[in-house]
Each structure stands twice: as C-alpha cells, then as structure tokens.
Design an enzyme around this catalytic site. Structure first.
Site, PDB file in Angstrom:
ATOM      1  N   HIS A 133      89.239  70.350  37.183  1.00  0.00           N
ATOM      2  CA  HIS A 133      88.552  71.650  37.175  1.00  0.00           C
ATOM      3  C   HIS A 133      87.074  71.429  37.375  1.00  0.00           C
ATOM      4  O   HIS A 133      86.504  70.508  36.810  1.00  0.00           O
ATOM      5  CB  HIS A 133      88.719  72.356  35.829  1.00  0.00           C
ATOM      6  CG  HIS A 133      90.133  72.425  35.353  1.00  0.00           C
ATOM      7  ND1 HIS A 133      90.778  71.351  34.816  1.00  0.00           N
ATOM      8  CD2 HIS A 133      91.010  73.448  35.342  1.00  0.00           C
ATOM      9  CE1 HIS A 133      92.024  71.701  34.498  1.00  0.00           C
ATOM     10  NE2 HIS A 133      92.188  72.976  34.806  1.00  0.00           N
ATOM     11  N   LYS A 159      97.138  69.919  39.887  1.00  0.00           N
ATOM     12  CA  LYS A 159      96.422  71.175  39.638  1.00  0.00           C
ATOM     13  C   LYS A 159      94.941  71.011  39.985  1.00  0.00           C
ATOM     14  O   LYS A 159      94.287  70.078  39.514  1.00  0.00           O
ATOM     15  CB  LYS A 159      96.547  71.597  38.168  1.00  0.00           C
ATOM     16  CG  LYS A 159      95.759  72.876  37.880  1.00  0.00           C
ATOM     17  CD  LYS A 159      95.793  73.290  36.425  1.00  0.00           C
ATOM     18  CE  LYS A 159      94.916  74.536  36.240  1.00  0.00           C
ATOM     19  NZ  LYS A 159      94.618  74.824  34.847  1.00  0.00           N
ATOM     20  N   GLN A 222      91.108  85.780  36.050  1.00  0.00           N
ATOM     21  CA  GLN A 222      92.557  85.767  35.847  1.00  0.00           C
ATOM     22  C   GLN A 222      93.055  87.208  35.687  1.00  0.00           C
ATOM     23  O   GLN A 222      92.592  87.910  34.789  1.00  0.00           O
ATOM     24  CB  GLN A 222      92.826  85.019  34.550  1.00  0.00           C
ATOM     25  CG  GLN A 222      94.113  84.288  34.469  1.00  0.00           C
ATOM     26  CD  GLN A 222      94.104  83.400  33.219  1.00  0.00           C
ATOM     27  OE1 GLN A 222      94.084  83.906  32.103  1.00  0.00           O
ATOM     28  NE2 GLN A 222      94.114  82.115  33.417  1.00  0.00           N
ATOM     29  N   LYS A 310      80.463  99.193  57.284  1.00  0.00           N
ATOM     30  CA  LYS A 310      81.089 100.072  58.279  1.00  0.00           C
ATOM     31  C   LYS A 310      80.539  99.846  59.692  1.00  0.00           C
ATOM     32  O   LYS A 310      81.282  99.949  60.665  1.00  0.00           O
ATOM     33  CB  LYS A 310      80.936 101.536  57.858  1.00  0.00           C
ATOM     34  CG  LYS A 310      81.810 101.884  56.644  1.00  0.00           C
ATOM     35  CD  LYS A 310      81.771 103.361  56.325  1.00  0.00           C
ATOM     36  CE  LYS A 310      82.746 103.671  55.193  1.00  0.00           C
ATOM     37  NZ  LYS A 310      82.912 105.095  54.954  1.00  0.00           N
ATOM     38  N   ASP A 351      87.813 108.595  57.966  1.00  0.00           N
ATOM     39  CA  ASP A 351      87.054 109.470  57.046  1.00  0.00           C
ATOM     40  C   ASP A 351      86.956 110.890  57.597  1.00  0.00           C
ATOM     41  O   ASP A 351      87.251 111.864  56.909  1.00  0.00           O
ATOM     42  CB  ASP A 351      85.628 108.939  56.842  1.00  0.00           C
ATOM     43  CG  ASP A 351      85.579 107.826  55.796  1.00  0.00           C
ATOM     44  OD1 ASP A 351      86.486 107.767  54.947  1.00  0.00           O
ATOM     45  OD2 ASP A 351      84.627 107.026  55.846  1.00  0.00           O
TER      46      ASP A 351
HETATM   47  P1  NAP Z   1      74.311 108.159  51.503  1.00  0.00           P
HETATM   48  O1  NAP Z   1      74.448 107.606  52.864  1.00  0.00           O
HETATM   49  O2  NAP Z   1      73.501 107.413  50.505  1.00  0.00           O
HETATM   50  O3  NAP Z   1      73.713 109.660  51.632  1.00  0.00           O
HETATM   51  C1  NAP Z   1      73.442 110.410  50.520  1.00  0.00           C
HETATM   52  C2  NAP Z   1      72.885 111.767  50.943  1.00  0.00           C
HETATM   53  O4  NAP Z   1      72.722 112.515  49.753  1.00  0.00           O
HETATM   54  C3  NAP Z   1      71.522 111.694  51.620  1.00  0.00           C
HETATM   55  O5  NAP Z   1      71.486 112.643  52.626  1.00  0.00           O
HETATM   56  C4  NAP Z   1      70.559 112.049  50.491  1.00  0.00           C
HETATM   57  O6  NAP Z   1      69.428 112.760  50.908  1.00  0.00           O
HETATM   58  C5  NAP Z   1      71.378 112.979  49.651  1.00  0.00           C
HETATM   59  N1  NAP Z   1      70.966 112.922  48.245  1.00  0.00           N
HETATM   60  C6  NAP Z   1      71.141 111.892  47.389  1.00  0.00           C
HETATM   61  N2  NAP Z   1      70.634 112.213  46.184  1.00  0.00           N
HETATM   62  C7  NAP Z   1      70.140 113.467  46.299  1.00  0.00           C
HETATM   63  C8  NAP Z   1      69.485 114.345  45.394  1.00  0.00           C
HETATM   64  N3  NAP Z   1      69.278 113.991  44.133  1.00  0.00           N
HETATM   65  N4  NAP Z   1      69.090 115.551  45.840  1.00  0.00           N
HETATM   66  C9  NAP Z   1      69.302 115.933  47.111  1.00  0.00           C
HETATM   67  N5  NAP Z   1      69.917 115.151  48.020  1.00  0.00           N
HETATM   68  C10 NAP Z   1      70.329 113.932  47.619  1.00  0.00           C
HETATM   69  O7  NAP Z   1      75.733 108.359  50.820  1.00  0.00           O
HETATM   70  P2  NAP Z   1      77.144 108.608  51.552  1.00  0.00           P
HETATM   71  O8  NAP Z   1      77.784 107.321  51.892  1.00  0.00           O
HETATM   72  O9  NAP Z   1      76.943 109.592  52.631  1.00  0.00           O
HETATM   73  O10 NAP Z   1      78.010 109.232  50.376  1.00  0.00           O
HETATM   74  C11 NAP Z   1      77.705 110.526  49.861  1.00  0.00           C
HETATM   75  C12 NAP Z   1      78.849 110.996  48.978  1.00  0.00           C
HETATM   76  O11 NAP Z   1      80.028 111.156  49.743  1.00  0.00           O
HETATM   77  C13 NAP Z   1      79.208 109.982  47.892  1.00  0.00           C
HETATM   78  O12 NAP Z   1      78.677 110.431  46.683  1.00  0.00           O
HETATM   79  C14 NAP Z   1      80.722 109.961  47.831  1.00  0.00           C
HETATM   80  O13 NAP Z   1      81.176 110.516  46.609  1.00  0.00           O
HETATM   81  C15 NAP Z   1      81.160 110.869  48.950  1.00  0.00           C
HETATM   82  N6  NAP Z   1      82.197 110.228  49.798  1.00  0.00           N
HETATM   83  C16 NAP Z   1      83.480 110.617  49.583  1.00  0.00           C
HETATM   84  C17 NAP Z   1      84.486 110.090  50.369  1.00  0.00           C
HETATM   85  C18 NAP Z   1      85.904 110.529  50.136  1.00  0.00           C
HETATM   86  O14 NAP Z   1      86.815 109.952  50.730  1.00  0.00           O
HETATM   87  N7  NAP Z   1      86.140 111.539  49.343  1.00  0.00           N
HETATM   88  C19 NAP Z   1      84.189 109.150  51.371  1.00  0.00           C
HETATM   89  C20 NAP Z   1      82.854 108.778  51.554  1.00  0.00           C
HETATM   90  C21 NAP Z   1      81.869 109.322  50.763  1.00  0.00           C
HETATM   91  P3  NAP Z   1      68.135 112.049  51.554  1.00  0.00           P
HETATM   92  O15 NAP Z   1      68.462 111.892  52.987  1.00  0.00           O
HETATM   93  O16 NAP Z   1      67.052 113.005  51.265  1.00  0.00           O
HETATM   94  O17 NAP Z   1      67.985 110.735  50.821  1.00  0.00           O
END
Ligand code: NAP
Length: 540
Positions: A133, A159, A222, A310, A351
């Site tokens: 180990h 092992k 584990q 992505k 998505d």
């Molecule tokens: P991201 O790229 O970080 O974008 C977040 C967005 O939210 C930005 O436009 C940001 O605005 C805005 N934002 C964040 N905090 C804020 C606040 N306090 N007030 C106002 N606007 C705010 O995130 P993302 O990957 O797009 O994900 C966003 C959400 O999508 C996640 O929370 C997740 O739950 C959801 N999601 C769900 C799925 C599903 O399958 N259900 C899949 C993917 C994502 P600014 O541009 O001003 O920073």
C-alpha cells in the site's frame, strides 16, 4: 473466477465486529476482512472472532508504517497468526505486507509455516495475501513489487493499493488485474479510484472491498455494500458490461448515477454508470476521455458531461473526427457523449430538448405550436443559452432578462433571427413582461436560499393569455430542481399558472441520453422516483 464482495471491518470489540459481519452477510458480502490492528491484546478473542464469523474471513493486522493502526512489534503480530491458525476453523486468508515478508528471513519463515503453499508439510488451509500500500502516490517500483509477490510460492493472492492521481490510474489497475500474474486485488483509493472498486468484477479481480455502513470503511473512497450492490449494480456486472458516467468537476453530488443505474436495472441493460471527476482544463479532459476510449476491454460507451466540460466535449469530438449535433454546435456546448457501435463519437445536447419537451407538454402544444409564443428567459448563463437556442429554433419569440444587461444583449444578438426573434431586456423590466412562458435560468431560489425568487413581483403585462398578467394559461418553469418546488413555482401555482419543475427537465435530458446510449426508451417514472427520493434524502 468469481470476484468476492468483501466487507472491510475495523475491529473494536468482539461483539460489534461480529454484529457488523452478520450485517455484511445480510447486505450481500461473501467475505469479511477483519482489521485487528487495535484488537491484538487477547489472541483468544481474535480466534473466537474468526470461529464465530458467519462468513469466511481475511485477518489483517496492519502496522502504522503501512497505513494501519498497529504500532507494536512485528514478531508479536506474526506469532498471533500462528495461534489463530491452529484453531478449529482458521481464517481463509492472512494479509501480510510484502515489506514485512521481505524484511526478515525469520518473519518470512514464520509466515510460511502458517499458510498453505506447495512446499507446506502441515495441514494448513489459510492462504497468504501479500500486499503493498502507498498512501501518498503510485509507488515508482510498483511493477517490481508485483513481480516479487507473483514470484513468491507462498503467495496465493497479490494485493496492491495506491491513491488515484486521476481517473487514468484506474486503467493501470485494470491492466494489473488482466495480466493475471495470480489472483489479484488491485485498487486505487480516493474519489477518482471508484472505478477500480466497482469494476473489479468486470476485470476478474479476486475481490473488492466495501464498508458495512456509512463511516465504517477502512480506506478513503471505499463505497458501502449498499452502494456497490444497489447503486452500482454489482450482481449484474460482468466482462461485457458497458461503462458510462458523469464527467464534471465536481461530480460527487450528481444525481445522474442514481438515475441512470436505476434505468439500466429497470430495462435489463448491461451497463453501469459512475461519477467521473476530471479537473477543468481541456488537457485533462482530452487525456482522460482519450485513454478511457482506447482501453477497449473497459467498453466505455458514453458520458453525461457537465460544468466545466461542456465546451471541451465539443472540441474533443471535433478534433477526434466525430459528429456533432448541429444545434449543439450552435449553442457551443454539448452535454452528451455517445460512442457508437463502430467506435465513432457523437456529441449532442439533450438540455434544450429536455426543456422544450417539458414546456410543450406543460402547455399541451407541439414544438411547432411554440412559433406564436413569447418566452421570457431569466438569466443569460449556460442553461439560458441552451434554452434560448432551443426555443428560438422552434420559432418562438424569446426575451432574455438578465442582471447583467450586456450578457443578455450578447445572447440575443447571437440567436436573433436564426429562426425566431430574440431580444434582450433589463431584469427590472420583468414585471412588465407579457410572455406566455417564464423560465428561470438563474440559481436564485436554489437550496439553501429557498426564500429567494427571481420574480419578486408577478408580471402584469397585458399580452399574457387572458390579458391579466400571470394566471391561468401562463406557464412558469424553474430549471432549479432542488428544491423540487421553488418559491417561484409556489407563487406561480397560487396565481393559477401552470408550473414545471426543474426535475422535469433534468429527467428528460437524462432520458434523451439513455435513449442515445441504449436505444431504449428511458423508464421516466423510475427516473422521477429516484430523483425525488434522492432530493428528499438530501433535504433530511
Ligand atoms: P451560469 O452560467 O452561472 O448563469 C447564471 C445566470 O444567473 C447568469 O445569467 C447570472 O447573471 C444569473 N444570476 C446568478 N445569480 C444571480 C442573482 N443573484 N441575481 C440575478 N441574476 C443572477 O449558470 P447555469 O449553468 O446557466 O445554471 C443556472 C441554473 O440552471 C442552475 O442554478 C441550475 O439549477 C439550472 N440548471 C438546471 C438544469 C436541469 O436539468 N434542470 C440543467 C442545467 C442548469 P449575470 O449574467 O448577471 O451574472
């Protein structure tokens, strides 16, 4: 050769160790390792432990210098083996470190006396596991150590264990097992080493270790017996099992392994799905995914790909000469890697399709039916981007509301006119909106900030169906899935809107991946049930 599922038990007292061994048997273990590092004072008790154990057992007294807890002298612990070996029912195996075995001729002689081997003169049945180990890194002399263990006549089982430096170390584990020097236990510790443990059966290792319950394990990374049997489908794994996973950083909290493995179970598909943490940079992604694909007997057939990889997935598939779904190319991000039967790669984005499906079903319209709808997208990040592209592609009019207006503008400029119209608006203007559909693509309202909402004042725009702002006919969709019903959805429901939870999108995007990989329809009800159970368990 069957691969044993071995419960690893750190012995603290006779009764608790026996109780854990009994639980282990109930939970599907067929072998137990008793780590007696701190239970060596009374040899008769150790012998009793072995006698009364319901399962065959390995007895191990691991010294501190090899990562264990025993800090006494070597002569004493090896003499103890001699004592328990003479009992009516001796252990199935002793585990002794290669370093101990090599260090002194005297210790080696003592070990040789109590284990079964070709030169043994006495009636002895206990087999010898020689082990090495390293808790810091992969030992530079790993191969020489394996050769020494394989070359020792007395050694029945080899092992080796070291901490995974990356997912790629699992591949060396598989190579070591497949080399078949002798029956082998090879594993990598830590989160990145999970594949070496779960796939031990696929590659024909002698055993894999699992903890009886949470917090009772003997090594980092584990899994529990429950996880390995139920979540990771131990009973169904064989040499042909196809391997899938979720690639991201971090991925420990991902719901995808629970969903996809339950789907494989339900449909009888020979696959297993693992978390696959890969650090952010493209070079890590390329090296890891490339080496997994090259390792043919792994049968790595696809992955869900999440933040921060992505874009890396698109680049990797492009550079590998694979195919990319046109809309994924337009979005600039893909979330699904599929390895086709001919080995070629396909990158796609499920998505946007999951979001479109959820909204169309919620509204009772077809995709074409979206062309006369106005959709408010709140946020301009990654999720918003896929959703804007999807709705614009269907001809909808999309208004992007975002805190940083410039980002909304940029997104609108990029997608406007491709099919539908896309315009940007300031977040403060949301209350005047007259859209049919509102989609939250920000994390506002997500656990633990469950009292927050991106829409503090319900929109009153006259253009909404019914002409009264939010109400019957308005669809409000929150992409957040934890909690299942956010404050936004609760208030929208109270106002009479149709609400759609992020769980709907999440299970649909997973179902899209499942179909691509298995060519079977996903058991969506199972996906929903498993996701709900997981989310509820997290909330407890
Ligand atoms: P991201 O790229 O970080 O974008 C977040 C967005 O939210 C930005 O436009 C940001 O605005 C805005 N934002 C964040 N905090 C804020 C606040 N306090 N007030 C106002 N606007 C705010 O995130 P993302 O990957 O797009 O994900 C966003 C959400 O999508 C996640 O929370 C997740 O739950 C959801 N999601 C769900 C799925 C599903 O399958 N259900 C899949 C993917 C994502 P600014 O541009 O001003 O920073």
């Amino acid at each position: 050769m069957t691969t044993h599922l071995c419960a690893a038990i750190m012995v603290e007292s006779l009764d608790s160790a026996l109780a854990q061994a009994a639980q282990a048997a109930e939970r599907g273990a067929d072998l137990v390792e008793f780590r007696i590092d701190q239970f060596v004072d009374d040899v008769d008790r150790v012998a009793e432990l072995v006698q009364r154990c319901a399962l065959p057992c390995i007895v191990t007294c691991r010294p501190t210098w090899e990562g264990g807890l025993y800090d006494g002298d070597d002569q004493a612990r090896i003499s103890l083996l001699e004592h328990i070996g003479t009992a009516a029912r001796p252990p199935a195996y002793y585990d002794v470190e290669l370093a101990t075995y090599q260090r002194s001729a005297n210790l080696r002689q003592k070990v040789d006396l109590v284990v079964d081997h070709p030169g043994q003169q006495r009636e002895v049945s206990t087999g010898l596991i020689l082990s090495t180990h390293d808790f810091k890194t992969r030992p530079s002399d790993l191969i020489q150590k394996i050769e020494h263990m394989a070359g020792a006549d007395t050694c029945r089982i080899i092992k080796v264990a070291w901490p995974a430096r990356s997912l790629r170390d699992n591949l060396e584990v598989f190579e070591i097992i497949e080399a078949k020097h002798k029956p082998t236990i090879a594993l990598c510790m830590g989160e990145e080493g999970l594949a070496s443990r779960v796939l031990a059966k696929k590659f024909g290792a002698f055993l894999t270790f699992a903890a009886v319950g949470d917090g009772t394990g003997t090594a980092i990374g584990q899994p529990t017996l429950e996880q390995i049997k139920r979540l990771y489908r131990w009973d169904d794994i064989n040499a042909d099992t196809r391997v899938y996973g979720v690639i991201g950083y971090p991925v420990a909290q991902s719901m995808s392994p629970a969903i996809h493995n339950a789907g494989f179970d339900q449909t009888g598909f020979n696959g297993v799905y693992l978390p696959m943490p890969i650090p952010p940079e493209y070079e890590h992604f390329k090296a890891t995914v490339g080496s997994y694909l090259d390792y043919k007997s792994l049968h790595f057939r696809g992955a869900s790909v999440t933040i921060p990889h992505k874009q890396n997935l698109l680049r990797f598939v492009r550079e590998s000469g694979g195919d990319i779904e046109p809309l994924a190319k337009t979005i600039g991000a893909a979330n699904t890697l599929t390895v086709r039967d001919d080995g070629s790669l396909y990158a796609s984005n499920t998505d946007y399709d999951g979001a479109l499906g959820a909204v169309c079903d919620g509204m009772g319209v077809s995709r074409e039916g979206l062309s006369d709808k106005r959709v408010a997208v709140i946020g301009a990040g990654g999720a918003a981007r896929a959703i804007v592209a999807g709705f614009a592609h269907c001809g909808a009019t999309v208004v992007v509301y975002n805190r940083t207006f410039g980002k909304a503008q940029q997104l609108a400029d990029e997608f406007d006119g491709k099919t539908g119209q896309v315009v940007a608006a300031r977040l403060e203007k949301l209350c005047d909106s007259c859209c049919h559909v509102f989609i939250n693509c920000t994390p506002i309202g997500m656990h633990p900030n469950v009292d927050a909402t991106p829409v503090p004042t319900a929109p009153t725009g006259k253009g909404a169906i019914g002409g009264k702002g939010w109400g019957e006919g308005t669809v409000v969709f929150d992409t957040i899935y934890n909690p299942i019903e956010t404050r936004l959805l609760r208030e929208a429901r109270a106002a009479g809107c149709t609400t759609i939870s992020g769980t709907d999108m999440f299970t649909r995007q997973a179902a899209g991946q499942f179909k691509l990989w298995t060519n079977r329809d996903a058991p969506i009800d199972v996906f929903k049930r498993v996701l709900k159970e997981r989310l509820e368990a997290m909330g407890e």
